[in-house]
Design a protein around this motif. Structure first.
Motif, PDB file in Angstrom:
ATOM      1  N   MET A   1      11.687   6.860  -2.821  1.00 30.35           N
ATOM      2  CA  MET A   1      10.455   7.613  -3.037  1.00 30.35           C
ATOM      3  C   MET A   1      10.290   8.711  -2.002  1.00 30.35           C
ATOM      4  O   MET A   1       9.966   9.854  -2.335  1.00 30.35           O
ATOM      5  CB  MET A   1       9.241   6.662  -3.001  1.00 30.35           C
ATOM      6  CG  MET A   1       9.140   5.725  -4.197  1.00 30.35           C
ATOM      7  SD  MET A   1       7.654   4.697  -4.163  1.00 30.35           S
ATOM      8  CE  MET A   1       6.383   5.936  -4.489  1.00 30.35           C
ATOM      9  N   TYR A   2      10.545   8.379  -0.723  1.00 31.45           N
ATOM     10  CA  TYR A   2      10.328   9.391   0.321  1.00 31.45           C
ATOM     11  C   TYR A   2      11.374  10.496   0.281  1.00 31.45           C
ATOM     12  O   TYR A   2      11.131  11.621   0.731  1.00 31.45           O
ATOM     13  CB  TYR A   2      10.325   8.737   1.708  1.00 31.45           C
ATOM     14  CG  TYR A   2       9.763   9.656   2.773  1.00 31.45           C
ATOM     15  CD1 TYR A   2       8.403   9.923   2.828  1.00 31.45           C
ATOM     16  CD2 TYR A   2      10.597  10.279   3.695  1.00 31.45           C
ATOM     17  CE1 TYR A   2       7.884  10.775   3.778  1.00 31.45           C
ATOM     18  CE2 TYR A   2      10.089  11.133   4.658  1.00 31.45           C
ATOM     19  CZ  TYR A   2       8.727  11.378   4.690  1.00 31.45           C
ATOM     20  OH  TYR A   2       8.204  12.238   5.628  1.00 31.45           O
TER      21      TYR A   2
ATOM     22  N   THR B   1       6.892  13.706  -1.998  1.00 28.90           N
ATOM     23  CA  THR B   1       6.311  12.393  -1.755  1.00 28.90           C
ATOM     24  C   THR B   1       5.941  12.228  -0.286  1.00 28.90           C
ATOM     25  O   THR B   1       6.726  12.555   0.608  1.00 28.90           O
ATOM     26  CB  THR B   1       7.292  11.279  -2.154  1.00 28.90           C
ATOM     27  OG1 THR B   1       7.721  11.483  -3.495  1.00 28.90           O
ATOM     28  CG2 THR B   1       6.645   9.911  -2.037  1.00 28.90           C
ATOM     29  N   SER B   2       4.739  11.709  -0.034  1.00 29.20           N
ATOM     30  CA  SER B   2       4.259  11.490   1.334  1.00 29.20           C
ATOM     31  C   SER B   2       4.158   9.996   1.628  1.00 29.20           C
ATOM     32  O   SER B   2       4.292   9.157   0.726  1.00 29.20           O
ATOM     33  CB  SER B   2       2.881  12.129   1.515  1.00 29.20           C
ATOM     34  OG  SER B   2       1.922  11.459   0.711  1.00 29.20           O
TER      35      SER B   2
ATOM     36  N   ASP C   1       1.477   8.533  -0.550  1.00 32.02           N
ATOM     37  CA  ASP C   1       1.885   8.270  -1.940  1.00 32.02           C
ATOM     38  C   ASP C   1       2.575   6.909  -2.054  1.00 32.02           C
ATOM     39  O   ASP C   1       2.333   6.145  -2.991  1.00 32.02           O
ATOM     40  CB  ASP C   1       2.832   9.362  -2.428  1.00 32.02           C
ATOM     41  CG  ASP C   1       2.155  10.717  -2.508  1.00 32.02           C
ATOM     42  OD1 ASP C   1       0.929  10.745  -2.731  1.00 32.02           O
ATOM     43  OD2 ASP C   1       2.849  11.737  -2.333  1.00 32.02           O
ATOM     44  N   ILE C   2       3.451   6.617  -1.075  1.00 29.34           N
ATOM     45  CA  ILE C   2       4.206   5.358  -1.121  1.00 29.34           C
ATOM     46  C   ILE C   2       3.282   4.176  -0.876  1.00 29.34           C
ATOM     47  O   ILE C   2       3.337   3.170  -1.597  1.00 29.34           O
ATOM     48  CB  ILE C   2       5.344   5.380  -0.085  1.00 29.34           C
ATOM     49  CG1 ILE C   2       6.318   6.534  -0.385  1.00 29.34           C
ATOM     50  CG2 ILE C   2       6.098   4.042  -0.080  1.00 29.34           C
ATOM     51  CD1 ILE C   2       7.369   6.747   0.685  1.00 29.34           C
TER      52      ILE C   2
ATOM     53  N   ARG D   1       0.094   3.965  -1.385  1.00 34.46           N
ATOM     54  CA  ARG D   1      -0.799   3.783  -2.540  1.00 34.46           C
ATOM     55  C   ARG D   1      -0.065   3.127  -3.704  1.00 34.46           C
ATOM     56  O   ARG D   1      -0.615   2.262  -4.395  1.00 34.46           O
ATOM     57  CB  ARG D   1      -1.385   5.133  -2.964  1.00 34.46           C
ATOM     58  CG  ARG D   1      -2.552   5.584  -2.098  1.00 34.46           C
ATOM     59  CD  ARG D   1      -3.242   6.796  -2.699  1.00 34.46           C
ATOM     60  NE  ARG D   1      -2.385   7.976  -2.690  1.00 34.46           N
ATOM     61  CZ  ARG D   1      -2.308   8.825  -1.662  1.00 34.46           C
ATOM     62  NH1 ARG D   1      -3.030   8.601  -0.557  1.00 34.46           N
ATOM     63  NH2 ARG D   1      -1.529   9.878  -1.718  1.00 34.46           N
ATOM     64  N   TYR D   2       1.195   3.531  -3.924  1.00 37.78           N
ATOM     65  CA  TYR D   2       1.990   2.936  -4.999  1.00 37.78           C
ATOM     66  C   TYR D   2       2.168   1.436  -4.763  1.00 37.78           C
ATOM     67  O   TYR D   2       2.017   0.626  -5.678  1.00 37.78           O
ATOM     68  CB  TYR D   2       3.359   3.629  -5.089  1.00 37.78           C
ATOM     69  CG  TYR D   2       4.271   3.034  -6.130  1.00 37.78           C
ATOM     70  CD1 TYR D   2       4.231   3.474  -7.463  1.00 37.78           C
ATOM     71  CD2 TYR D   2       5.171   2.020  -5.805  1.00 37.78           C
ATOM     72  CE1 TYR D   2       5.063   2.915  -8.424  1.00 37.78           C
ATOM     73  CE2 TYR D   2       6.006   1.461  -6.754  1.00 37.78           C
ATOM     74  CZ  TYR D   2       5.948   1.910  -8.067  1.00 37.78           C
ATOM     75  OH  TYR D   2       6.767   1.348  -9.015  1.00 37.78           O
TER      76      TYR D   2
ATOM     77  N   ARG E   1       1.140   3.175   7.035  1.00 37.73           N
ATOM     78  CA  ARG E   1       1.959   4.360   7.304  1.00 37.73           C
ATOM     79  C   ARG E   1       2.787   4.263   8.585  1.00 37.73           C
ATOM     80  O   ARG E   1       3.950   4.667   8.591  1.00 37.73           O
ATOM     81  CB  ARG E   1       1.062   5.598   7.324  1.00 37.73           C
ATOM     82  CG  ARG E   1       0.395   5.855   5.979  1.00 37.73           C
ATOM     83  CD  ARG E   1      -0.460   7.096   5.999  1.00 37.73           C
ATOM     84  NE  ARG E   1      -1.294   7.169   4.788  1.00 37.73           N
ATOM     85  CZ  ARG E   1      -2.009   8.219   4.454  1.00 37.73           C
ATOM     86  NH1 ARG E   1      -2.015   9.292   5.214  1.00 37.73           N
ATOM     87  NH2 ARG E   1      -2.728   8.215   3.340  1.00 37.73           N
TER      88      ARG E   1
END
Length: 296
Positions: free
Chosen positions: A164-165, A170-171, A174-175, A177-178, A193
């Motif tokens: 994802m990163y 993608t931040s 974002d990861i 939250r997913y 984070r």
């Protein structure tokens, strides 16, 4: 304690022990209690088994002896028989404290050298395994140690984080939250984070190939293994060198990279994409303390 009590000739005493603390400094609860009792005038004599049981620092010991003299406190080492009432006795005391400090620094150097030697051989240096791995006993060069083995479910989560990163847009948010939306937990907790940032920097996950070798060489890292060892299967250990002042986002200078015995779980290409993306991120200096505002 029996040696110290012998010096009392049957007199009363207060017993002070700092179990689990080193004599390298004075930041010890019972030692500080002793100083308080001295300042209250409740102590006539301090008895220790050996000089290095009370201090191994020249500066700390000098300050302590000044306090003893100020409050007329006698100092006794039961096994070394110092007489602090004479100039020669005080001189011998100072010479011994110099050697006590030398011994402490020699032990520190020996421990550092042993750690450095184990680093170069790719040993697992204690502590928990990084997320995505579990530890299993193994033997390296005839020495028992532990090797990391991928934990199937956690390793899948790690691969997902890297994949994802590696996408440009993608931040960290974002990861995380997913993972929250899909109820994916890390060590039973939500993904934070700072944890993600540390994980994505760790080459322990990368399948080390020649591209990874060239990357660390270009960043100034000390690569222990030959280029031929970077076959695209094993992960890496990244250790701090002896005198490292690391800018963790932009420089790997003087850090030590060693091929690890375990298998990597993320492709070198994906790991490098993430690492270079992290290096390109702008970091802001922490705000300095306000002095001239009403909120201060």
């Amino acid at each position: 304690m029996d040696f110290c009590k012998y010096e009392l000739k049957g007199g009363s005493c207060m017993i002070l022990k700092d179990k689990g603390y080193s004599g390298k400094n004075t930041d010890r609860p019972e030692f500080q209690r002793l100083l308080d009792e001295i300042r209250k005038g409740k102590v006539r004599r301090v008895i220790v088994y050996k000089l290095d049981r009370i201090s191994r620092s020249i500066l700390d010991f000098a300050n302590m002896m000044e306090l003893f003299q100020e409050y007329d406190v006698e100092f006794v080492s039961s096994t070394e028989k110092f007489d602090t009432s004479t100039p020669m006795g005080r001189a011998m005391l100072n010479i011994c404290i110099v050697f006590a400090q030398l011994e402490r620094e020699t032990i520190q150097k020996r421990v550092t050298d042993a750690y450095y030697s184990r680093c170069l051989k790719g040993f697992h240096m204690s502590g928990q395994a990084p997320y995505g791995f579990r530890l299993e006993p193994t033997t390296v060069e005839g020495i028992r140690t532990k090797m990391m083995v991928p934990d199937p479910a956690a390793a899948d989560h790690v691969r997902l984080m890297f994949e994802m990163y590696a996408e440009p847009g993608t931040s960290f948010g974002d990861i995380s939250r997913y993972f929250e939306e899909n109820d994916i937990k890390v060590h039973g907790k939500s993904l934070f984070r700072p944890f993600l940032s540390q994980l994505l920097r760790n080459p322990v996950y990368a399948q080390a190939d020649l591209e990874l070798y060239e990357f660390f060489k270009s960043q100034g890292a000390a690569v222990v293994n030959d280029a031929a060892d970077f076959a695209g299967t094993n992960g890496c250990y990244l250790y701090q060198g002896r005198d490292v002042k690391e800018d963790k986002d932009r420089s790997l200078k003087d850090q030590i990279l060693v091929i690890a015995p375990h298998e990597g779980i993320v492709s070198s290409d994906t790991w490098l994409k993430c690492r270079k993306k992290l290096m390109a991120n702008i970091t802001f200096q922490n705000g300095r303390k306000a002095r001239n505002t009403w909120l201060a």
